[in-house]
Design an enzyme around this catalytic site. Structure first.
Site, short mmCIF file in Angstrom:
data_model
loop_
_atom_site.label_atom_id
_atom_site.label_comp_id
_atom_site.label_asym_id
_atom_site.label_seq_id
_atom_site.Cartn_x
_atom_site.Cartn_y
_atom_site.Cartn_z
N MET A 40 25.68 63.59 28.74
CA MET A 40 25.89 62.28 29.37
C MET A 40 25.63 62.36 30.87
O MET A 40 26.03 61.48 31.63
CB MET A 40 27.31 61.78 29.10
CG MET A 40 27.54 61.54 27.61
SD MET A 40 28.79 60.31 27.28
CE MET A 40 30.21 61.07 28.04
N LEU B 41 25.57 66.53 35.56
CA LEU B 41 25.48 67.90 35.03
C LEU B 41 26.23 68.91 35.90
O LEU B 41 26.30 68.77 37.12
CB LEU B 41 24.01 68.32 34.91
CG LEU B 41 23.13 67.42 34.03
CD1 LEU B 41 21.70 67.97 33.98
CD2 LEU B 41 23.69 67.29 32.62
N HIS B 42 26.77 69.91 35.23
CA HIS B 42 27.46 71.02 35.91
C HIS B 42 27.02 72.33 35.26
O HIS B 42 26.15 72.33 34.39
CB HIS B 42 28.98 70.82 35.86
CG HIS B 42 29.51 70.53 34.47
ND1 HIS B 42 29.40 71.43 33.43
CD2 HIS B 42 30.12 69.44 33.95
CE1 HIS B 42 29.96 70.92 32.35
NE2 HIS B 42 30.39 69.70 32.62
N HIS C 183 26.70 72.47 31.41
CA HIS C 183 25.45 71.93 30.87
C HIS C 183 24.30 72.91 31.14
O HIS C 183 23.45 73.12 30.27
CB HIS C 183 25.12 70.59 31.53
CG HIS C 183 26.13 69.50 31.34
ND1 HIS C 183 26.90 69.01 32.37
CD2 HIS C 183 26.50 68.81 30.23
CE1 HIS C 183 27.68 68.05 31.91
NE2 HIS C 183 27.48 67.91 30.62
N GLY D 165 28.31 72.31 23.27
CA GLY D 165 29.30 73.18 23.88
C GLY D 165 30.59 73.26 23.07
O GLY D 165 31.03 72.26 22.49
N VAL E 42 32.30 77.03 29.71
CA VAL E 42 32.14 77.54 31.07
C VAL E 42 33.31 77.01 31.90
O VAL E 42 33.62 75.81 31.86
CB VAL E 42 30.80 77.11 31.68
CG1 VAL E 42 30.68 77.59 33.12
CG2 VAL E 42 29.65 77.65 30.84
P1 AMP Z 1 28.88 65.77 28.04
O1 AMP Z 1 27.84 65.52 29.09
O2 AMP Z 1 30.26 65.92 28.60
O3 AMP Z 1 28.78 64.83 26.87
O4 AMP Z 1 28.55 67.21 27.45
C1 AMP Z 1 27.28 67.52 26.96
C2 AMP Z 1 27.34 68.87 26.27
O5 AMP Z 1 27.77 69.85 27.20
C3 AMP Z 1 28.34 68.90 25.11
O6 AMP Z 1 27.79 69.64 24.03
C4 AMP Z 1 29.53 69.59 25.72
O7 AMP Z 1 30.33 70.26 24.78
C5 AMP Z 1 28.86 70.57 26.67
N1 AMP Z 1 29.79 70.96 27.74
C6 AMP Z 1 30.49 70.14 28.56
N2 AMP Z 1 31.29 70.87 29.37
C7 AMP Z 1 31.10 72.17 29.04
C8 AMP Z 1 31.65 73.40 29.51
N3 AMP Z 1 32.58 73.46 30.47
N4 AMP Z 1 31.23 74.54 28.92
C9 AMP Z 1 30.31 74.50 27.93
N5 AMP Z 1 29.75 73.38 27.44
C10 AMP Z 1 30.14 72.23 27.99
#
Ligand code: AMP
Length: 285
Positions: free
Chosen positions: A32, A35-36, A39, A149, A178
């Site tokens: 979404m 990004l960090h 991601h 993740g 992470v």
């Molecule tokens: P989001 O943008 O929050 O929908 O996350 C996109 C993808 O990144 C999803 O598969 C999450 O599980 C993964 N993700 C988000 N935060 C982390 C994290 N801290 N460590 C590993 N994967 C992550």
């Protein structure tokens, strides 16, 4: 090759077709945005596995309830572009809402039981929105591999279930959580936390680690472990503890008995108006 930005579904599908016809493998990393490093880790993993890496950025309105943070969800496309490119993205697929949900849209993909418990109990339409949009993203990017993740453990289970149930010919790979150096799981929503809340939120990873250590030392008393975790978390002055759950990760069912090989401890806690989730997989000795 520098990063290519694609906003049209048709164009993305044509590109994916062309890569497949040239015998290239495709990985997709759905996000979404905002990004960090979490991601970035997913994107790097994709980079190491396939010829073409597609990262998607789409804040999906159908997975947010009306009272949730769809409108205020953090967005920074230029920064995302830099992070995605640096981590190894070839194509950034970032459609507008109208492109994904044109007038007349009325289909849904639903994984039944597991979408109603834990996160689903607090966010009743959430996973239906996720499985629907992920299905669309799979049909648009035509990947051989999709990376998610472990941070969103229930989501990962649901997507695996869906892929199996509906025979998507796509491998699913999970990347470990992470964390910041102090233990806080990285999340786009961490920007909502005030300075004190940010410090207090450390009780989440601390409580998970505490329970994991006790389980590994042989304490399998789930009600007691849950009580102790609750005490640790309460010390961080949360506004609400939504759940602390001990889960059999194979079935994704809550359990009061800890049995090998693994138990998943997952929690959702609010600090002020910010809702955080975290989890740990404990491998039994
Ligand atoms: P989001 O943008 O929050 O929908 O996350 C996109 C993808 O990144 C999803 O598969 C999450 O599980 C993964 N993700 C988000 N935060 C982390 C994290 N801290 N460590 C590993 N994967 C992550």
């Amino acid at each position: 090759m520098s990063i290519q930005i694609v906003k049209s579904i048709r164009e993305m599908q044509d590109l994916a077709d062309r890569y497949r016809q040239a015998d290239k493998t495709i990985a997709v990393v759905p996000t979404m945005g905002y990004l960090h490093r979490g991601h970035a880790r997913l994107i790097e993993l994709a980079r190491s596995r396939t010829d073409l890496v597609v990262t998607t950025i789409f804040v999906n309105p159908t997975q947010f309830a009306p009272n949730e943070d769809f409108k205020s969800y953090p967005r920074d496309f230029e920064r995302d572009q830099r992070i995605a490119e640096h981590a190894g993205t070839d194509i950034l697929f970032a459609p507008e809402v109208d492109e994904m949900y044109p007038d007349g849209f009325e289909s849904k993909v639903e994984v039944e039981r597991v979408s109603t418990i834990l996160e689903g109990a607090f966010r009743p339409i959430h996973f239906r929105g996720v499985t629907t949009v992920v299905t669309k993203l799979f049909h648009i990017t035509k990947p051989h591999l999709a990376i998610f993740g472990q941070k969103d453990a229930q989501q990962a289970f649901i997507i695996r279930r869906m892929v199996k149930d509906l025979n998507f010919d796509i491998d699913i790979l999970l990347a470990p959580i992470v964390r910041e150096e102090d233990g806080l799981a990285l999340s786009s929503r961490n920007v909502y936390l005030g300075e004190t809340e940010r410090k207090n939120a450390l009780v989440l990873s601390r409580s998970l680690q505490y329970a994991a250590n006790k389980i590994q030392k042989g304490n399998h008393d789930v009600p007691e472990l849950r009580r102790e975790m609750e005490e640790i978390i309460t010390g961080g002055n949360p506004s609400q503890i939504d759940y602390i759950a001990f889960i059999n990760p194979e079935l994704f069912q809550e359990t009061d008995t800890i049995t090998p090989p693994e138990v998943l401890i997952a929690l959702a806690v609010r600090f002020g108006t910010t809702r955080l989730i975290d989890n740990i997989i404990v491998t039994l000795p």
